[in-house]
Write an enzyme that holds these catalytic residues in place. Structure first.
Site: not given
Length: 210
Positions: A66, A82-84
């Site tokens: 990203k 960010g990524d969760t």
């Protein structure tokens, strides 16, 4: 399409901060620690896990991809993403888009501990490298009754959320214990994010007034 931030932030000397996410939660978290984004530019990438990809590695890879995609559009600026990823064992749970998906996630999480992996990536203004951090948080959920699951599903707070829940909402009443970063489960691990942004932007945070 990008979204312009505040004039006060844009007027500061040095690189601007670009958030490569459309998440209102991540925007609020950055503002909370004194680094409100100057622009919002969601990254459009394929988030499908690779074959046999571990949840931790997926969170880091997606955050980095990203940042890389959006960084190409903003030379000279700092890009953060960010990524969760929510995992029950090695099983990666989806970002629930339907009531049935959310119900399946909640049934899997009921009465057990699971892990939340939050990856964040920061592309500096000079683009020498993208710095990535992955934070792991363990979350224990009470045993949920059918009534509790149905009531939560009725709230629609699960929509688009990894694992079918938002920890900052009504689901917090079902959490027995958190070991690790609460803010990481919300969207960004704030300690790690603040350290990376302080170095990348070369300026102290501007904390919001009460």
């Amino acid at each position: 399409m990008s979204e312009t931030g505040s004039n006060d932030t844009q007027s500061k000397a040095g690189p601007r901060l670009i958030l490569a996410s459309g998440s209102a939660r991540r925007r609020a978290l950055l503002t909370q620690i004194g680094y409100p984004p100057d622009e919002i530019h969601p990254a459009d990438i394929d988030e499908t896990p690779r074959e046999d990809e571990l949840p931790r590695l997926l969170a880091g890879r997606l955050a980095e991809e990203k940042a890389m995609v959006v960084a190409d559009r903003y030379p000279g600026d700092v890009v953060v993403s960010g990524d969760t990823v929510v995992a029950a064992g090695r099983r990666i749970l989806p970002k629930a888009e339907t009531r049935d998906e959310a119900a399946t996630c909640l049934s899997l999480l009921s009465g057990r501990s699971h892990r939340v992996y939050t990856g964040m990536a920061c592309a500096g203004a000079n683009r020498e490298k993208i710095r990535t951090r992955i934070v792991e948080t363990r979350v224990k959920v009470k045993t949920l009754s059918h009534t509790e699951i149905d009531l939560y599903l009725d709230s629609h707070q699960w929509s688009g959320k990894a694992g079918g829940y938002a920890i900052q909402g009504a689901f917090a009443a079902f959490i027995i214990q958190i070991v690790g970063s609460y803010s990481g489960v919300v969207g960004l691990p704030l300690y790690e994010t603040a350290n990376l942004l302080r170095d990348a932007l070369g300026r102290a945070p501007a904390f919001p007034a009460d």
